[in-house]
Design a protein around this motif. Sequence first.
Motif, PDB file in Angstrom:
ATOM      1  N   ALA A   1      14.780  -6.160   0.871  1.00  0.00           N
ATOM      2  CA  ALA A   1      13.737  -5.058   0.740  1.00  0.00           C
ATOM      3  C   ALA A   1      12.834  -4.892  -0.133  1.00  0.00           C
ATOM      4  O   ALA A   1      11.674  -4.918  -0.495  1.00  0.00           O
ATOM      5  CB  ALA A   1      14.751  -3.782   0.656  1.00  0.00           C
ATOM      6  N   LEU A   2      13.626  -5.348  -1.674  1.00  0.00           N
ATOM      7  CA  LEU A   2      12.795  -5.418  -2.757  1.00  0.00           C
ATOM      8  C   LEU A   2      11.684  -6.480  -2.792  1.00  0.00           C
ATOM      9  O   LEU A   2      10.639  -6.320  -3.426  1.00  0.00           O
ATOM     10  CB  LEU A   2      13.653  -5.658  -4.099  1.00  0.00           C
ATOM     11  N   VAL A   3      11.873  -7.627  -2.240  1.00  0.00           N
ATOM     12  CA  VAL A   3      10.727  -8.703  -1.921  1.00  0.00           C
ATOM     13  C   VAL A   3       9.552  -8.263  -1.332  1.00  0.00           C
ATOM     14  O   VAL A   3       8.634  -8.317  -1.847  1.00  0.00           O
ATOM     15  CB  VAL A   3      11.381 -10.023  -1.334  1.00  0.00           C
ATOM     16  N   GLY A   4       9.943  -7.573  -0.168  1.00  0.00           N
ATOM     17  CA  GLY A   4       8.902  -6.783   0.643  1.00  0.00           C
ATOM     18  C   GLY A   4       8.082  -5.870  -0.027  1.00  0.00           C
ATOM     19  O   GLY A   4       6.776  -5.870  -0.166  1.00  0.00           O
ATOM     20  N   ALA A   5       8.633  -4.901  -1.005  1.00  0.00           N
ATOM     21  CA  ALA A   5       8.166  -3.898  -1.820  1.00  0.00           C
ATOM     22  C   ALA A   5       7.256  -4.485  -2.909  1.00  0.00           C
ATOM     23  O   ALA A   5       6.130  -4.005  -2.983  1.00  0.00           O
ATOM     24  CB  ALA A   5       9.174  -2.884  -2.340  1.00  0.00           C
ATOM     25  N   ILE A   6       7.851  -5.500  -3.593  1.00  0.00           N
ATOM     26  CA  ILE A   6       7.211  -6.049  -4.638  1.00  0.00           C
ATOM     27  C   ILE A   6       5.693  -6.637  -4.125  1.00  0.00           C
ATOM     28  O   ILE A   6       4.738  -6.521  -4.617  1.00  0.00           O
ATOM     29  CB  ILE A   6       7.972  -7.003  -5.462  1.00  0.00           C
ATOM     30  N   LEU A   7       5.969  -7.480  -3.137  1.00  0.00           N
ATOM     31  CA  LEU A   7       4.790  -8.359  -2.789  1.00  0.00           C
ATOM     32  C   LEU A   7       3.630  -7.432  -2.117  1.00  0.00           C
ATOM     33  O   LEU A   7       2.248  -7.794  -2.405  1.00  0.00           O
ATOM     34  CB  LEU A   7       5.084  -9.375  -1.589  1.00  0.00           C
ATOM     35  N   TRP A   8       3.893  -6.424  -1.443  1.00  0.00           N
ATOM     36  CA  TRP A   8       3.011  -5.519  -1.039  1.00  0.00           C
ATOM     37  C   TRP A   8       2.203  -4.728  -2.249  1.00  0.00           C
ATOM     38  O   TRP A   8       1.156  -4.333  -2.374  1.00  0.00           O
ATOM     39  CB  TRP A   8       3.626  -4.399  -0.079  1.00  0.00           C
ATOM     40  N   ASN A   9       3.143  -4.322  -3.127  1.00  0.00           N
ATOM     41  CA  ASN A   9       2.486  -3.561  -4.389  1.00  0.00           C
ATOM     42  C   ASN A   9       1.691  -4.651  -5.188  1.00  0.00           C
ATOM     43  O   ASN A   9       0.392  -4.025  -5.504  1.00  0.00           O
ATOM     44  CB  ASN A   9       3.736  -3.399  -5.421  1.00  0.00           C
ATOM     45  N   LEU A  10       1.805  -5.755  -5.217  1.00  0.00           N
ATOM     46  CA  LEU A  10       0.964  -6.599  -5.881  1.00  0.00           C
ATOM     47  C   LEU A  10      -0.122  -6.967  -5.231  1.00  0.00           C
ATOM     48  O   LEU A  10      -1.484  -7.174  -5.636  1.00  0.00           O
ATOM     49  CB  LEU A  10       1.384  -7.953  -6.124  1.00  0.00           C
ATOM     50  N   LEU A  11      -0.159  -7.097  -3.813  1.00  0.00           N
ATOM     51  CA  LEU A  11      -1.241  -7.250  -2.934  1.00  0.00           C
ATOM     52  C   LEU A  11      -2.059  -6.249  -2.971  1.00  0.00           C
ATOM     53  O   LEU A  11      -3.463  -6.438  -3.031  1.00  0.00           O
ATOM     54  CB  LEU A  11      -0.789  -7.559  -1.564  1.00  0.00           C
ATOM     55  N   THR A  12      -1.649  -4.956  -2.916  1.00  0.00           N
ATOM     56  CA  THR A  12      -2.805  -3.808  -2.972  1.00  0.00           C
ATOM     57  C   THR A  12      -3.258  -3.612  -4.311  1.00  0.00           C
ATOM     58  O   THR A  12      -4.308  -3.020  -4.476  1.00  0.00           O
ATOM     59  CB  THR A  12      -1.936  -2.444  -2.362  1.00  0.00           C
ATOM     60  N   TRP A  13      -2.431  -4.013  -5.047  1.00  0.00           N
ATOM     61  CA  TRP A  13      -3.099  -3.755  -6.546  1.00  0.00           C
ATOM     62  C   TRP A  13      -4.169  -4.783  -6.842  1.00  0.00           C
ATOM     63  O   TRP A  13      -5.118  -4.739  -7.383  1.00  0.00           O
ATOM     64  CB  TRP A  13      -2.050  -4.380  -7.830  1.00  0.00           C
ATOM     65  N   LEU A  14      -3.975  -5.922  -6.220  1.00  0.00           N
ATOM     66  CA  LEU A  14      -5.222  -7.028  -6.347  1.00  0.00           C
ATOM     67  C   LEU A  14      -6.474  -6.534  -5.761  1.00  0.00           C
ATOM     68  O   LEU A  14      -7.461  -6.812  -6.465  1.00  0.00           O
ATOM     69  CB  LEU A  14      -4.632  -8.331  -5.775  1.00  0.00           C
ATOM     70  N   VAL A  15      -6.420  -5.863  -4.599  1.00  0.00           N
ATOM     71  CA  VAL A  15      -7.655  -5.259  -3.990  1.00  0.00           C
ATOM     72  C   VAL A  15      -7.987  -3.840  -4.645  1.00  0.00           C
ATOM     73  O   VAL A  15      -8.903  -3.386  -4.165  1.00  0.00           O
ATOM     74  CB  VAL A  15      -7.614  -5.437  -2.585  1.00  0.00           C
ATOM     75  N   GLY A  16      -7.172  -3.438  -5.297  1.00  0.00           N
ATOM     76  CA  GLY A  16      -7.642  -2.148  -6.162  1.00  0.00           C
ATOM     77  C   GLY A  16      -7.304  -1.034  -5.057  1.00  0.00           C
ATOM     78  O   GLY A  16      -8.085   0.201  -5.378  1.00  0.00           O
ATOM     79  N   LEU A  17      -6.441  -1.061  -4.319  1.00  0.00           N
ATOM     80  CA  LEU A  17      -6.034   0.106  -3.237  1.00  0.00           C
ATOM     81  C   LEU A  17      -5.044   0.937  -3.835  1.00  0.00           C
ATOM     82  O   LEU A  17      -3.760   0.182  -4.133  1.00  0.00           O
ATOM     83  CB  LEU A  17      -5.958  -0.421  -2.046  1.00  0.00           C
ATOM     84  N   PRO A  18      -5.019   2.410  -3.953  1.00  0.00           N
ATOM     85  CA  PRO A  18      -3.688   3.121  -4.534  1.00  0.00           C
ATOM     86  C   PRO A  18      -2.841   3.463  -3.163  1.00  0.00           C
ATOM     87  O   PRO A  18      -2.989   4.546  -2.867  1.00  0.00           O
ATOM     88  CB  PRO A  18      -4.715   4.222  -5.004  1.00  0.00           C
ATOM     89  N   SER A  19      -2.159   2.303  -2.829  1.00  0.00           N
ATOM     90  CA  SER A  19      -1.146   2.524  -1.651  1.00  0.00           C
ATOM     91  C   SER A  19       0.037   3.199  -2.229  1.00  0.00           C
ATOM     92  O   SER A  19       0.288   3.215  -3.371  1.00  0.00           O
ATOM     93  CB  SER A  19      -0.884   1.115  -0.827  1.00  0.00           C
ATOM     94  N   SER A  20       1.026   3.437  -1.501  1.00  0.00           N
ATOM     95  CA  SER A  20       2.215   4.022  -2.160  1.00  0.00           C
ATOM     96  C   SER A  20       3.496   2.959  -2.161  1.00  0.00           C
ATOM     97  O   SER A  20       3.807   2.128  -1.369  1.00  0.00           O
ATOM     98  CB  SER A  20       2.701   5.030  -0.878  1.00  0.00           C
ATOM     99  N   SER A  21       3.834   2.776  -3.495  1.00  0.00           N
ATOM    100  CA  SER A  21       5.047   2.044  -3.897  1.00  0.00           C
ATOM    101  C   SER A  21       5.944   2.634  -3.160  1.00  0.00           C
ATOM    102  O   SER A  21       7.117   1.870  -2.988  1.00  0.00           O
ATOM    103  CB  SER A  21       5.103   2.117  -5.340  1.00  0.00           C
ATOM    104  N   SER A  22       6.246   3.963  -3.283  1.00  0.00           N
ATOM    105  CA  SER A  22       7.406   4.503  -2.640  1.00  0.00           C
ATOM    106  C   SER A  22       7.558   4.009  -1.013  1.00  0.00           C
ATOM    107  O   SER A  22       8.619   3.473  -0.805  1.00  0.00           O
ATOM    108  CB  SER A  22       7.366   5.925  -2.531  1.00  0.00           C
ATOM    109  N   HIS A  23       6.493   3.972  -0.222  1.00  0.00           N
ATOM    110  CA  HIS A  23       6.702   3.692   0.948  1.00  0.00           C
ATOM    111  C   HIS A  23       6.990   2.227   1.136  1.00  0.00           C
ATOM    112  O   HIS A  23       7.519   1.510   2.133  1.00  0.00           O
ATOM    113  CB  HIS A  23       5.385   4.110   1.602  1.00  0.00           C
ATOM    114  N   ALA A  24       6.293   1.350   0.257  1.00  0.00           N
ATOM    115  CA  ALA A  24       6.545  -0.083   0.256  1.00  0.00           C
ATOM    116  C   ALA A  24       8.058  -0.235   0.010  1.00  0.00           C
ATOM    117  O   ALA A  24       8.640  -1.371   0.685  1.00  0.00           O
ATOM    118  CB  ALA A  24       5.776  -0.887  -0.765  1.00  0.00           C
ATOM    119  N   LEU A  25       8.746   0.349  -0.759  1.00  0.00           N
ATOM    120  CA  LEU A  25      10.138   0.069  -0.917  1.00  0.00           C
ATOM    121  C   LEU A  25      10.944   0.731   0.378  1.00  0.00           C
ATOM    122  O   LEU A  25      11.984  -0.003   0.676  1.00  0.00           O
ATOM    123  CB  LEU A  25      10.613   1.100  -2.248  1.00  0.00           C
ATOM    124  N   PHE A  26      10.622   1.894   0.959  1.00  0.00           N
ATOM    125  CA  PHE A  26      11.305   2.256   1.886  1.00  0.00           C
ATOM    126  C   PHE A  26      10.896   1.547   3.060  1.00  0.00           C
ATOM    127  O   PHE A  26      11.955   1.045   4.016  1.00  0.00           O
ATOM    128  CB  PHE A  26      10.716   3.649   2.423  1.00  0.00           C
TER     129      PHE A  26
END
Length: 433
Positions: free
Chosen positions: A85-110
């Motif tokens: 679960a943490l692998v999925g959350a971390i990679l999504w966080n980094l990808l959205t950070w790369l493109v500068g989009l303020p997505s939800s870290s919480s929902h990435a974890l969930f």
Amino acid sequence: MEHITLLLGIVIVTALVFDFTNGFHDTANAMATTISTGALKPKTAVAMSAVLNLVGAFLSVEVAKTISGGIVNEDGLKTEVIFAALVGAILWNLLTWLVGLPSSSSHALFGGLIGAAVMSMGWSSINGGTVVTKILIPALAAPLVAGLAAMLATRLTYRIGRGTDTRATAKGYRVGQIASAGLVSLAHGTNDAQKTMGIITLALVTGGVLNPGANPPMWVIVSAGVAIALGTYLGGWRIIRTMGKGLTDLQPQQGFAAQTSAATVILASSHLGFSLSTTQSCSGAVMGAGLGRKGGVVRWSTATRMFVAWGLTLPAAGLVGAGAEFLTQQGPWGIAATATLLVAGSAVIWVLSRRNAVDHTNVTADEIRHDGDRANAEPVGVVTTAIAAVTPPPAGPVTTLDASSDEPVKATIAGPTTATTGAMADPARPATV
């Protein structure tokens, strides 16, 4: 801690890495508007936010208990599932950070946790009622409530301050912004730091270190608070730039209204144990503040991309989490392969980010065309025009900046203006980043 196995130790470290990415991913929530309006210098802003995130981590454990004992059934849950679960959350966080989009870290974890749990034990492992009441409903309600509150607060602020000198009142609102930004940072610590506490506590329960339903130990609270504070100090400059200027142009009055509204929503939700997205709450507040000022423009192209990222976060992180769990089920070599893919993916994203680096030295830079218009300017949309048209403009003397000389010019605004007339609709030139 003497009963912690190697795998459990890896999971705890990975959880703290996620907490670190959560910190720099969400720095913009508290400090984007403060930086964009010039209330604080970039490095000062992130340092203050980091300290208050750390303090906020000690104020409550309600959200942590929701995650550690509410979303998935603990019976039969393996430690490998949490790692996936943490692998999925971390990679999504980094990808959205790369493109500068303020997505939800919480929902990435969930999303990562739900996807990994379903891959491991099936859909019966998910507590659907908790997911709906404490994740999905707050996800829809929080940005709407924060946005409406910020829009009304902005209109009230301009109404109260009409007839006063804009330059003089702006100084006062910048001071207010510093206080409200600190409140958002404190609220972020009470909500987001607890998510990592909850996931580590869940891992400790699956590893037999803690009994089901136990509160996070003090060392978990301290480590989660320190990790998110360090990430916050690093500063997610790409997302700060998007929220500070990509959504709308903010004046100090709007920044104060947006931050106060967002902080109120986040703190109330933390008290109730709702694990909402602080990113969505703050983004909604910024858009509401943009619509609350006469002539304010929300850049709907940026907002649309952000909405798409919000919608994709849960399923995308869930798919990555499910794939990672499929690998971990293969045994030790699968766990090693998953860890290797996480490190390799993170490294690739970091290298790509260096091609167009954004940091504290250029986060407030603005691209200028030869004709003087910002390169990222966007025409006023239908929604903005409709909402702005019903808001009376600030009356009385205001201070504007002459486009040719950049010198302050006194002007009196009387009577209605239209949202599509550019400078006529905006009595004071907003702060630029």
